[in-house]
Design a protein around this motif. Structure first.
Motif, PDB file in Angstrom:
ATOM      1  N   PHE A  23      40.471  83.556  54.600  1.00  0.00           N
ATOM      2  CA  PHE A  23      41.401  84.684  54.486  1.00  0.00           C
ATOM      3  C   PHE A  23      42.515  84.591  55.518  1.00  0.00           C
ATOM      4  N   ALA A  24      42.145  84.243  56.749  1.00  0.00           N
ATOM      5  CA  ALA A  24      43.149  84.177  57.813  1.00  0.00           C
ATOM      6  C   ALA A  24      44.198  83.120  57.482  1.00  0.00           C
ATOM      7  N   SER A  25      43.762  81.988  56.926  1.00  0.00           N
ATOM      8  CA  SER A  25      44.714  80.926  56.607  1.00  0.00           C
ATOM      9  C   SER A  25      45.664  81.375  55.511  1.00  0.00           C
ATOM     10  N   LEU A  26      45.118  81.954  54.436  1.00  0.00           N
ATOM     11  CA  LEU A  26      45.965  82.379  53.320  1.00  0.00           C
ATOM     12  C   LEU A  26      46.958  83.443  53.775  1.00  0.00           C
ATOM     13  N   LEU A  27      46.432  84.455  54.447  1.00  0.00           N
ATOM     14  CA  LEU A  27      47.293  85.552  54.893  1.00  0.00           C
ATOM     15  C   LEU A  27      48.312  85.051  55.906  1.00  0.00           C
ATOM     16  N   GLY A  28      47.860  84.158  56.795  1.00  0.00           N
ATOM     17  CA  GLY A  28      48.763  83.617  57.815  1.00  0.00           C
ATOM     18  C   GLY A  28      49.915  82.860  57.180  1.00  0.00           C
ATOM     19  N   LEU A  29      49.599  82.067  56.153  1.00  0.00           N
ATOM     20  CA  LEU A  29      50.646  81.317  55.455  1.00  0.00           C
ATOM     21  C   LEU A  29      51.647  82.278  54.825  1.00  0.00           C
ATOM     22  N   LEU A  30      51.110  83.313  54.202  1.00  0.00           N
ATOM     23  CA  LEU A  30      51.957  84.313  53.543  1.00  0.00           C
ATOM     24  C   LEU A  30      52.899  84.979  54.548  1.00  0.00           C
ATOM     25  N   VAL A  31      52.327  85.377  55.687  1.00  0.00           N
ATOM     26  CA  VAL A  31      53.148  86.060  56.699  1.00  0.00           C
ATOM     27  C   VAL A  31      54.182  85.102  57.269  1.00  0.00           C
ATOM     28  N   ALA A  32      53.791  83.847  57.452  1.00  0.00           N
ATOM     29  CA  ALA A  32      54.748  82.858  57.977  1.00  0.00           C
ATOM     30  C   ALA A  32      55.916  82.715  57.021  1.00  0.00           C
ATOM     31  N   LEU A  33      55.623  82.632  55.722  1.00  0.00           N
ATOM     32  CA  LEU A  33      56.698  82.514  54.738  1.00  0.00           C
ATOM     33  C   LEU A  33      57.566  83.773  54.757  1.00  0.00           C
ATOM     34  N   ALA A  34      56.916  84.931  54.935  1.00  0.00           N
ATOM     35  CA  ALA A  34      57.680  86.175  55.012  1.00  0.00           C
ATOM     36  C   ALA A  34      58.640  86.135  56.192  1.00  0.00           C
ATOM     37  N   ARG A  35      58.149  85.602  57.322  1.00  0.00           N
ATOM     38  CA  ARG A  35      58.998  85.558  58.515  1.00  0.00           C
ATOM     39  C   ARG A  35      60.149  84.575  58.359  1.00  0.00           C
ATOM     40  N   LEU A  36      60.014  83.651  57.412  1.00  0.00           N
ATOM     41  CA  LEU A  36      61.087  82.679  57.205  1.00  0.00           C
ATOM     42  C   LEU A  36      61.941  83.053  56.007  1.00  0.00           C
ATOM     43  N   SER A  37      61.622  84.200  55.412  1.00  0.00           N
ATOM     44  CA  SER A  37      62.315  84.585  54.191  1.00  0.00           C
ATOM     45  C   SER A  37      63.797  84.817  54.440  1.00  0.00           C
ATOM     46  N   GLN A  38      64.593  84.694  53.366  1.00  0.00           N
ATOM     47  CA  GLN A  38      66.027  84.975  53.485  1.00  0.00           C
ATOM     48  C   GLN A  38      66.270  86.473  53.539  1.00  0.00           C
ATOM     49  N   ASN A  39      65.309  87.214  53.005  1.00  0.00           N
ATOM     50  CA  ASN A  39      65.475  88.659  52.934  1.00  0.00           C
ATOM     51  C   ASN A  39      65.159  89.303  54.282  1.00  0.00           C
ATOM     52  N   PRO A  40      66.135  89.952  54.917  1.00  0.00           N
ATOM     53  CA  PRO A  40      65.918  90.485  56.262  1.00  0.00           C
ATOM     54  C   PRO A  40      64.803  91.517  56.323  1.00  0.00           C
ATOM     55  N   LEU A  41      64.618  92.293  55.272  1.00  0.00           N
ATOM     56  CA  LEU A  41      63.573  93.321  55.310  1.00  0.00           C
ATOM     57  C   LEU A  41      62.194  92.681  55.320  1.00  0.00           C
ATOM     58  N   ILE A  42      62.018  91.673  54.459  1.00  0.00           N
ATOM     59  CA  ILE A  42      60.728  90.978  54.431  1.00  0.00           C
ATOM     60  C   ILE A  42      60.474  90.305  55.769  1.00  0.00           C
ATOM     61  N   ARG A  43      61.556  89.734  56.330  1.00  0.00           N
ATOM     62  CA  ARG A  43      61.425  89.099  57.636  1.00  0.00           C
ATOM     63  C   ARG A  43      60.972  90.107  58.688  1.00  0.00           C
ATOM     64  N   LEU A  44      61.583  91.286  58.640  1.00  0.00           N
ATOM     65  CA  LEU A  44      61.252  92.336  59.605  1.00  0.00           C
ATOM     66  C   LEU A  44      59.777  92.731  59.464  1.00  0.00           C
TER      67      LEU A  44
END
Lengths: 388, 343, 337
Positions: A93-114
Motif C-alpha cells: 500500500f505504501a508503495s502504491l500510494l507513495g507513487l501516486l502522491v509523487a506523481l501528484a507532486r510532479l503534476s502540471q496542475n498546481p492544485l494537485i501539486r499543492l
C-alpha cells in the motif's frame, strides 16, 4: 623514512585494533557474566524449555490454527506471521500510494501539486504513534456499533468492530493460496532466467519457455484443488453480538495497516519524486520528440532510470516500516512484540531468552531485506548498464 | 501569471481544477467548522462543550500538564531557564560571523546537555530535587530529543569513521554495532533499557530510568547517524585525503580539518532528517510508562473528567510535533540552498 | 598483558561475592528509599492524583514498608509498570517490591522466581457490560468481544471459562488499563473483564457510568497482593509482617489517630505490636517501633481500605471478603508473638 613512518602507523593500527577487540570482549563478557550470575542469584529459570509449554491464552488474530493448547513455540511462529502480514501489506500500500502522491507532486496542475505537498508535509512531520492513536482511538470512537454499521452497497460493513467484506473462501485457505502464489512467482522467476540462459546459449527459447508464466497460476490452482476448497462467496451478516461470514478485519489490523502505509507513503513519495527529478529533463524532451505519450515516457524511460536513485533509500523505508509495525503493541494488535515479548514474558518470566529471540528475528528480517534489495539493485544496475 | 499560462495551455485542466476545488471545499468545510467556527474555546468545564465542534477547553485546562508534566509548579522556572539557555546557545551558531564559533561546539555538545540535566534534577545548592518520574509533557519530549541530538552526532561521526577505517577489525566491530542497532525496533530497545538493564549490571549499580532511556535513544540514533555521515565521507574525493596527507597531516588532523567539514556539509539534510525522526520517536517512551507530550495527552484523554475528547488532544499534540518537525526541515532546506550557492 | 586474565578473574570474583550477599533490606537502607512497582493507574489501588501524587491501597502498602524499614513513609520511589513489565522489573531488581494488584498463583509463585508474602485484597474476575446490551448472566456472552488487560490472569481465566462452557469469544488485549477502558467506552468490545474491584474503579471513569452494569458472577479467585524476589526471605518477611501489622492494628482497634494514646495501653498484645514490650523488629532487621511507624504514618488495614476503596470514595466497595475474619471475612493476621 617513509617506510619507518608506515611501520609506525601499522604498529599503531594493530595496537588500536587489539584495544578495540579487548574492549568489546570485555564488555560482552561482563554483560554475559552479570546476566548469568543475576539469573542464578535470583533463581530465575533459563533455557528454552518453555517453548514446548502450552500458552493457554487466546489471540484476536491469527493466520494458522490456534487454540488454548498451542505451545509458546507455535505462538512465536503465529505472532511472527502476523508481523510479516502487516508489514507485507503495508509495503504494498505504501508503495502504491507513495507513487501516486509523487506523481501528484510532479503534476502540471498546481492544485494537485499543492494537495500532494500538503499530504507529504503533514504526514511525515507527525509521529507515527500519534497517527496510530488517531486512527485507532479517535476515529474508531466515532464509528457506530455493529448493529448500526455503515453499509456500503449492502455487502461491505464498517463498524467499531472492524471491516467486514465478502470473501470467496475461508480466510485460512486464502493464506495458503497466497503462499503458493509467492512460491510460484519465485520458481517462475528462476525458470525464466534459465530459459533466457538457454536462449543465449542455443539461440532460441526452449520448448518450455512459457512455463515460467504458467507456474504462478498453476501453483495456486493446485493448492485450491488440494484444499478441496470450493468457490463459495460468503457474505458478512450480523449474528448475535458481531458480524460473521465473509472476511472480518479487526480494527487493530485496519488502523495499523492504514497508519503504517499512510505514514510511509509520504516518505516513499519524496524518494520517488527525487528519483524522477534526477532523470535529466533532456530525456523527457527526447522521448516526447519520439512521440511517446506521457504515460509511456514515465513507464519506459523515466522510471527505469529513476529506480537507480530510488532503490537504496526505498529499502531503508521498507525496513523502517517492518520495524515500525512493532508499534502494534500500543493498539493491541497481536504482533510479535505484543504477544511474544508481552504476554509470553509475563507468563513464563523468561525475559532474557524471549527478548533475545524477538530482537534476533527483527535483525534477521532487516538484514535479509537489505541483502535482497542489494542483490536486486546490483542486478538492475547491471541490466541498465548493458542498455545504456 | 503561471495560472493564466496554464489555463491557456489546457482548458481541460482548468475544468479538472475547478471540480477538484469544489470537492475540496465541500469536504474541508466541515473540518474547519469543527476546528474553529463551531469549536468551544472558553468556559470552565466539559459541560460548556456542546459537541458540535472541537472542545479546546480540554487543551486549555490541561495545558500546564501538557507542557511540564507533573513537574512541581513552583519549580517550573527551571525548565524555562533551560529552554532559554538552549536558545541562547544556538543563536551564535546561526550567526555566521560569531568569532569563537568553533569553541562553542563542545559547549553545546557537552556542557549544555549535562547542565540542563542537573538544573532540572536539582538536589544541590538548595535547589529542591525533582524526581525524573515527574518530568513530562513537551518539556520531556524536547529534553530527550535535545540531549539525544547533541550526543548522537559525535558518536555517529566516530562510528562512521570506524566503519570507513582501514583497520579491518575496527571496521567489523563498528559494522556489527551499527547493524545491530539499526536492525531492532526502538521499542524493544526502550523495554530493555527500562526494565531489563539491571540484569546486565552488577547488583547495586543503578541509575535513573530516564537516563537509561536516553542512553538507549542515543545509541540507537547514533547508528543511523553513522550511516548518514558515512555517505558524506564517501562523497569526499580521494584527492582530499591525499592532499591532507601530503601536507603532513595525521589521521585526526586530516579528518578533522579537511575531510569531515566537507563530508558533514554534504549530508546536512540527512543529519536533520535523523534529528526529525529522533524527535518523532521520542513519543515511544510513553509505551514504557513515561509521560511525554503524547503520553500526557493520552493520559489526560482517559481521565474521567475529559473522557471522549481524545481527538482534540491528538490534534493539539500533532500540531505541536508538526510545528517543530516542519521548521526543522525548512531550516535544513535553507541551509542546503545556502551551501549550494556557496559552492 | 600477562596480568590481564588473572585480574579479570579477580574482578569477577569480587563482583560475584557481592551477588551472594545481595540483601534487599541493606540495599534499601543504603539507598535511603524504597523502589516500589505500581500500576499505570487503577483508581483505588494505585493511581497518580492531579498533582501527580500516587494514591491507593497498593501505594499504602509501599508506604507501610517504607515506614517500617526507613521510618519514613514518604521515602518511596514509584515505578509505574504495565502488567507485562511487572515481573521482569521485579526479577531484574528494577524494583524492590511489586505492589500492583497482582494475583497469587502457583505458576507465578514457583516458576517466576517471585514470592507472595500475603494477600492485600481478595478479589475475583468479573464482567462489565453496557445496560443496553441486556446481558443478564455470563451465559448470554456467547460470541461476545471481550476487552482485557494484556498479560494478566484475566486473560487465562477467560480462555478457560469460555472453553469449559463451550462458548466462543473474541479477545482484545491491551497493554494499559487506560486503553482497555477507552476501548470499552468507545464500543470496541461488548464486555470488559477484569478483577471485579477494578471494574468498579473503571466504571467511574466511563463517560456515562450509570449506563453500565457489573455482572454478579465471578469466574475466578484473584488474591491480590504484593510480590518480592524469591530467595530473600528476610525481605519477604518484612513485607508480610508489615501487611499483618496493618491487619493486627485493625483487630486491636489501633488507628493512626489514636496510636500515640495506645502506647499507654496495658494490653500486652498492643504493647508488643507497638514495640513497648519485647523486640519483634530485631529478627526482621528493623527498629523496635517499626509497626508503630507503619500504623502512625499509614494506618490500619481498615483505614487504608476505607480511604482508598470504601464508602466515601467513588468506588464504594463494601468490605465483603476483605472484612476481618471475626467479622466473617478472610483478612487474618498471624499472631504477633
Amino acid at each position: 623514512m617513509a617506510q619507518a613512518a608506515r611501520k609506525k602507523t601499522q604498529g599503531r593500527g594493530l595496537l588500536l585494533q587489539a584495544l578495540a577487540l579487548l574492549i568489546v570482549v570485555l564488555i560482552l563478557g561482563l554483560i554475559i557474566h552479570n546476566t548469568v550470575l543475576n539469573l542464578e542469584a535470583r533463581g530465575i529459570a533459563s533455557g528454552f524449555g518453555f517453548l514446548s509449554q502450552p500458552a493457554g491464552f487466546d489471540l484476536a488474530f491469527h493466520l494458522l490454527p490456534y487454540d488454548e493448547t498451542t505451545t509458546f513455540g507455535q505462538l512465536f511462529i503465529i505472532a511472527l506471521l502476523n508481523t510479516l502480514l502487516v508489514s507485507a501489506i503495508g509495503v504494498v500500500f505504501a508503495s502504491l500510494l507513495g507513487l501516486l502522491v509523487a506523481l501528484a507532486r510532479l503534476s502540471q496542475n498546481p492544485l494537485i501539486r499543492l494537495l500532494g505537498t500538503i499530504y507529504v508535509e503533514t504526514l511525515r512531520n507527525i509521529p507515527l504513534l500519534l497517527q496510530l492513536f488517531f486512527w485507532y482511538f479517535a476515529v474508531l470512537r466515532n464509528l457506530p456499533g455493529p448493529r448500526e454499521s455503515l453499509e456500503f452497497f449492502g455487502v461491505v460493513y464498517l463498524n467499531n468492530r472492524g471491516l467486514s467484506i465478502p470473501f470467496p473462501m475461508e480466510p485460512a485457505a486464502a493464506f495458503y493460496i497466497a503462499l503458493a502464489l509467492i512460491l510460484g512467482l519465485i520458481v517462475g522467476h528462476y525458470l525464466r532466467q534459465a530459459a533466457v540462459k538457454k536462449r543465449v546459449e542455443a539461440g532460441r527459447f526452449p520448448a518450455w519457455h512459457l512455463l515460467p508464466y504458467a507456474i504462478p497460476v498453476i501453483f495456486p490452482l493446485l493448492t485450491l484443488l488440494l484444499l478441496g476448497q470450493r468457490w463459495q462467496i460468503s457474505w458478512p451478516e450480523l449474528q448475535g453480538f458481531n458480524f460473521s461470514g465473509g472476511l472480518q478485519l479487526i480494527p487493530e489490523f485496519v488502523s495499523l495497516v492504514a497508519a503504517l502505509s499512510l505514514y510511509t507513503a509520504a516518505f516513499v513519495a519524496e524518494i520517488v519524486r527525487a528519483g524522477i527529478l534526477s532523470v535529466q529533463k533532456g530525456q523527457m524532451e527526447a522521448s516526447e520528440a519520439l512521440g511517446l505519450t506521457r504515460l509511456d515516457t514515465m513507464r519506459l524511460v523515466i522510471l527505469p532510470q529513476a529506480l537507480r536513485v530510488i532503490l537504496p533509500p526505498l529499502t531503508s523505508q521498507y525496513l523502517n516500516l517492518v520495524k515500525n509495525s512493532s508499534l502494534a503493541a500500543a493498539i493491541a494488535f497481536p504482533d510479535l512484540v505484543l504477544v511474544f515479548s508481552g504476554t509470553a514474558i509475563n507468563i513464563t518470566g523468561q525475559a532474557v531468552e524471549i527478548m533475545a529471540m524477538v530482537m534476533m528475528v527483527y535483525l534477521l528480517l532487516s538484514l535479509s531485506i537489505s541483502a535482497a534489495m542489494n542483490r536486486y539493485q546490483s542486478k538492475t544496475l547491471h541490466y541498465l548498464g548493458q542498455r545504456s | 501569471m503561471a495560472w493564466t499560462r496554464f489555463a491557456k495551455k489546457s482548458p481541460l485542466q482548468l475544468v479538472i481544477t475547478g471540480v477538484l476545488l469544489a470537492l475540496l471545499i465541500y469536504w474541508a468545510w466541515p473540518v474547519f467548522d469543527w476546528l474553529f467556527f463551531k469549536a468551544q474555546f472558553t468556559g470552565t468545564d466539559r459541560s460548556a462543550c456542546t459537541g458540535e465542534g472541537a472542545c479546546w477547553l480540554f487543551v486549555r485546562a490541561r495545558f500546564d500538564q501538557f507542557i511540564f508534566g507533573f513537574y512541581e509548579p513552583s519549580e517550573r522556572w527551571r525548565p524555562i531557564l533551560v529552554a532559554i539557555l538552549w536558545i541562547l546557545g544556538f543563536i551564535p551558531v546561526r550567526l555566521a560571523r560569531f568569532p569563537a564559533r568553533k569553541a562553542l561546539i563542545p559547549f553545546l555538545l557537552v556542557v549544555l546537555p549535562v547542565s540542563s540535566w542537573f538544573i532540572l534534577r536539582g538536589g544541590f545548592w538548595g535547589l529542591p530535587s525533582v524526581e525524573t518520574s515527574r518530568w513530562g509533557g513537551l518539556m520531556l519530549t524536547l529534553l530527550i530529543s535535545a540531549i539525544g541530538i547533541s550526543l548522537s552526532l559525535p558518536l555517529g561521526i566516530l562510528l562512521a569513521l570506524g566503519r570507513r577505517s582501514e583497520l579491518p577489525l575496527l571496521r567489523w566491530i563498528t559494522v556489527a554495532f551499527i547493524e545491530l542497532w539499526r536492525g531492532v525496533p526502538l521499542i524493544t530497545v526502550l523495554f530493555m533499557a527500562s526494565v531489563m538493564l539491571p540484569f546486565f549490571l552488577p547488583p547495586g549499580v543503578e541509575f535513573d530510568k530516564l537516563l537509561r532511556c536516553l542512553v538507549g535513544v542515543v545509541l540507537f540514533t547514533s547508528a543511523y547517524m553513522a550511516e548518514v555521515v558515512r555517505a558524506g565521507l564517501q562523497a569526499v574525493p580521494k584527492g582530499q585525503h591525499e592532499a591532507a596527507a601530503a601536507l603532513g597531516f595525521g589521521y585526526w588532523q586530516s579528518m578533522g580539518l579537511v575531510v569531515l567539514p566537507q563530508a558533514l556539509r554534504q549530508v546536512i539534510p540527512g543529519i536533520v532528517n535523523t534529528f526529525i525522526s529522533l524527535f518523532k520517536d521520542t513519543s515511544l517512551v510513553l509505551i514504557i510508562g513515561m509521560f511525554d507530550l503524547l503520553g500526557m495527552v493520552q493520559a489526560a484523554s482517559t481521565d474521567p473528567e475529559w473522557m471522549g475528547y481524545a481527538m482534540e488532544g491528538y490534534v493539539f499534540a500533532g500540531f505541536v510535533f508538526w510545528l517543530f518537525c516542519f521548521s526543522m526541515s525548512r531550516t535544513s532546506l535553507r541551509l542546503e540552498k545556502r551551501l549550494e550557492q556557496a559552492r | 598483558m600477562k596480568s590481564f586474565w588473572p585480574s579479570i578473574c579477580g574482578l569477577s570474583l569480587l563482583i560475584t561475592s557481592s551477588w551472594l550477599q545481595a540483601d534487599t533490606l541493606d540495599e534499601v537502607k543504603k539507598r535511603g528509599f524504597l523502589k516500589c512497582g505500581v500500576s499505570q493507574g487503577l483508581a483505588g489501588f494505585s493511581s497518580p492524583d492531579k498533582a501527580g501524587q500516587w494514591r491507593g491501597i497498593d501505594v499504602d502498602l509501599c508506604r507501610g514498608v517504607a515506614a517500617a524499614t526507613l521510618g519514613d513513609a514518604n521515602k518511596v520511589k514509584y515505578t509505574s509498570l504495565s502488567a507485562k513489565e511487572r515481573f521482569t522489573a521485579l526479577q531484574s531488581g528494577e524494583i524492590d517490591l511489586l505492589s500492583r494488584n497482582t494475583s497469587w498463583t502457583i505458576v507465578r509463585d514457583t516458576s517466576l522466581a517471585v514470592d507472595f508474602p500475603g494477600v492485600l485484597y481478595y478479589d475475583g474476575q468479573g464482567f462489565m457490560a453496557p445496560k443496553k446490551l441486556n446481558v443478564k448472566t455470563l451465559k448470554d456472552l456467547n460470541g461476545a468481544t471481550v476487552c482485557v488487560n494484556l498479560g494478566t490472569t484475566t486473560e487465562l481465566n477467560l480462555a478457560d471459562y469460555f472453553r469449559s462452557q463451550k462458548m466462543t469469544y473474541k479477545l482484545v488485549a491491551f497493554e494499559k488499563n487506560d486503553e482497555v477502558v477507552a476501548a470499552y467506552d468507545a464500543g470496541r468490545c461488548d464486555v470488559m473483564s477484569s478483577d471485579q474491584s477494578g471494574l468498579y474503579a473503571d466504571r467511574t471513569r466511563l463517560k456515562k457510568p450509570e449506563d453500565h452494569v457489573i455482572l454478579p458472577e465471578i469466574i475466578s479467585k484473584e488474591p491480590l497482593g504484593p510480590a518480592v524476589r524469591h530467595g530473600d526471605n528476610r525481605w519477604g518477611d518484612i513485607v508480610r509482617w508489615t501487611l499483618f501489622a496493618m491487619i493486627e492494628a485493625e483487630e486491636l482497634k489501633i488507628t493512626s489517630a489514636n496510636v500515640d494514646q495506645q502506647k499507654a495501653n496495658s494490653n500486652p498484645a498492643v504493647r508488643r505490636l507497638l514495640g513497648m514490650e519485647g523486640d519483634l523488629g530485631k529478627n526482621l532487621g528493623l527498629k523496635a517501633d517499626w509497626a508503630l511507624q507503619v500504623v502512625k504514618q499509614v494506618g490500619s488495614y481498615q483505614e487504608i481500605f476505607e480511604r482508598n476503596l470504601g464508602a466515601n470514595t467513588p468506588l464504594k466497595i463494601a468490605r465483603g471478603q476483605n472484612a476481618l475474619w471475626r467479622d466473617g471475612g478472610l483478612q487474618y493476621s498471624m499472631p504477633f508473638r
